[in-house]
Design a protein around this motif. Structure first.
Motif, mmCIF file in Angstrom:
data_model
loop_
_atom_site.group_PDB
_atom_site.id
_atom_site.type_symbol
_atom_site.label_atom_id
_atom_site.label_comp_id
_atom_site.label_asym_id
_atom_site.label_seq_id
_atom_site.Cartn_x
_atom_site.Cartn_y
_atom_site.Cartn_z
ATOM 1 N N THR A 58 72.406 -2.261 -3.079
ATOM 2 C CA THR A 58 73.522 -2.030 -2.174
ATOM 3 C C THR A 58 73.260 -0.851 -1.242
ATOM 4 O O THR A 58 72.635 0.143 -1.631
ATOM 5 N N GLN A 112 84.917 -4.895 -5.182
ATOM 6 C CA GLN A 112 83.533 -4.574 -5.540
ATOM 7 C C GLN A 112 83.397 -4.027 -6.962
ATOM 8 O O GLN A 112 82.416 -4.327 -7.649
ATOM 9 N N GLY A 137 71.947 -13.655 -4.199
ATOM 10 C CA GLY A 137 73.376 -13.398 -4.259
ATOM 11 C C GLY A 137 74.113 -14.461 -3.476
ATOM 12 O O GLY A 137 73.704 -14.824 -2.373
ATOM 13 N N PHE A 169 76.229 -8.067 -1.994
ATOM 14 C CA PHE A 169 77.258 -7.230 -2.623
ATOM 15 C C PHE A 169 78.066 -6.470 -1.585
ATOM 16 O O PHE A 169 79.280 -6.279 -1.737
ATOM 17 N N ILE A 191 72.048 -4.087 -9.028
ATOM 18 C CA ILE A 191 72.718 -4.441 -7.782
ATOM 19 C C ILE A 191 72.087 -3.627 -6.662
ATOM 20 O O ILE A 191 72.083 -2.399 -6.711
#
Length: 210
Positions: free
Chosen positions: A151, A134, A95, A126, A149
């Motif tokens: 998170t 977001q 990322g 993230f 993702i």
């Protein structure tokens, strides 16, 4: 329930798989949030996991710290990503952000092009995106073909139990377009309560099978 276990180096992989790990996130330097492993570690870990029919997601991160990378660091990530693909990794985890608290779209586009053919996880960078952006980031990552993702739902200073409502918001907004993979502080003890609230089929952590 697929339990993705984050493993530092090779030594613990056989034990984690024996205890129920369904997928391995392979990284080094967990104290720094995870970085790319060496050639030897990647080679042996991928060989072993595949012999057990377990997928490997390999971290592509040249250092700890912020997720804002220099041109040189992006070049390092490109080489590492291609190398991991050549070794047979099933997926890559990375990322990139910019100084505004948004995704570094140019860096991500370059890495995503090289990652074609393997699974892609946008990792906990993230959680460093501005909260008001977001949901837009979810849309952007969906459009780029990212698979999931990872998170925590909020700052790591607070346990994941404090972020369940935000994680649920991500999951509802994603609406099956991309997998929201909760992680950071999920253990064998709180796994059931968290997955019951979130209704997810994949979880991530270092202690979820211990």
């Amino acid at each position: 329930m697929l339990k993705e276990v984050c493993v530092e180096n090779f030594a613990m992989i056989p034990e984690k798989i024996a205890k129920g790990a369904g997928r391995i996130e392979l990284c080094d330097n967990l104290s720094a949030g995870g970085t790319t492993v060496s050639h030897g570690v990647a080679l042996k870990a991928i060989e072993y996991c595949h012999s057990k029919d377990i997928k490997v997601m390999s971290m592509v991160r040249p250092r700890g710290g912020k997720f804002i990378y220099s041109i040189e660091e992006i070049e390092i990530m490109k080489h590492d990503l291609l190398h991991l693909k050549q070794l047979g990794t099933d997926g890559v985890v990375f990322g990139c952000l910019d100084h505004t608290g948004w995704i570094d779209e140019a860096a991500m586009a370059a890495l995503l092009e090289l990652a074609e053919g393997v699974e892609i996880t946008f990792h906990m960078a993230f959680d460093q995106i501005k909260p008001g952006k977001q949901l837009d980031a979810i849309d952007w990552l969906v459009k780029q073909g990212v698979h999931r993702i990872l998170t925590h739902g909020g700052p790591l200073d607070f346990g994941i139990e404090h972020h369940l409502s935000r994680l649920k918001e991500f999951i509802d907004y994603a609406a099956g377009r991309i997998i929201i993979l909760p992680g950071g502080g999920i253990t064998r003890n709180n796994l059931l309560s968290i997955t019951t609230v979130l209704n997810v089929s994949e979880v991530h952590g270092t202690r979820i099978v211990d």
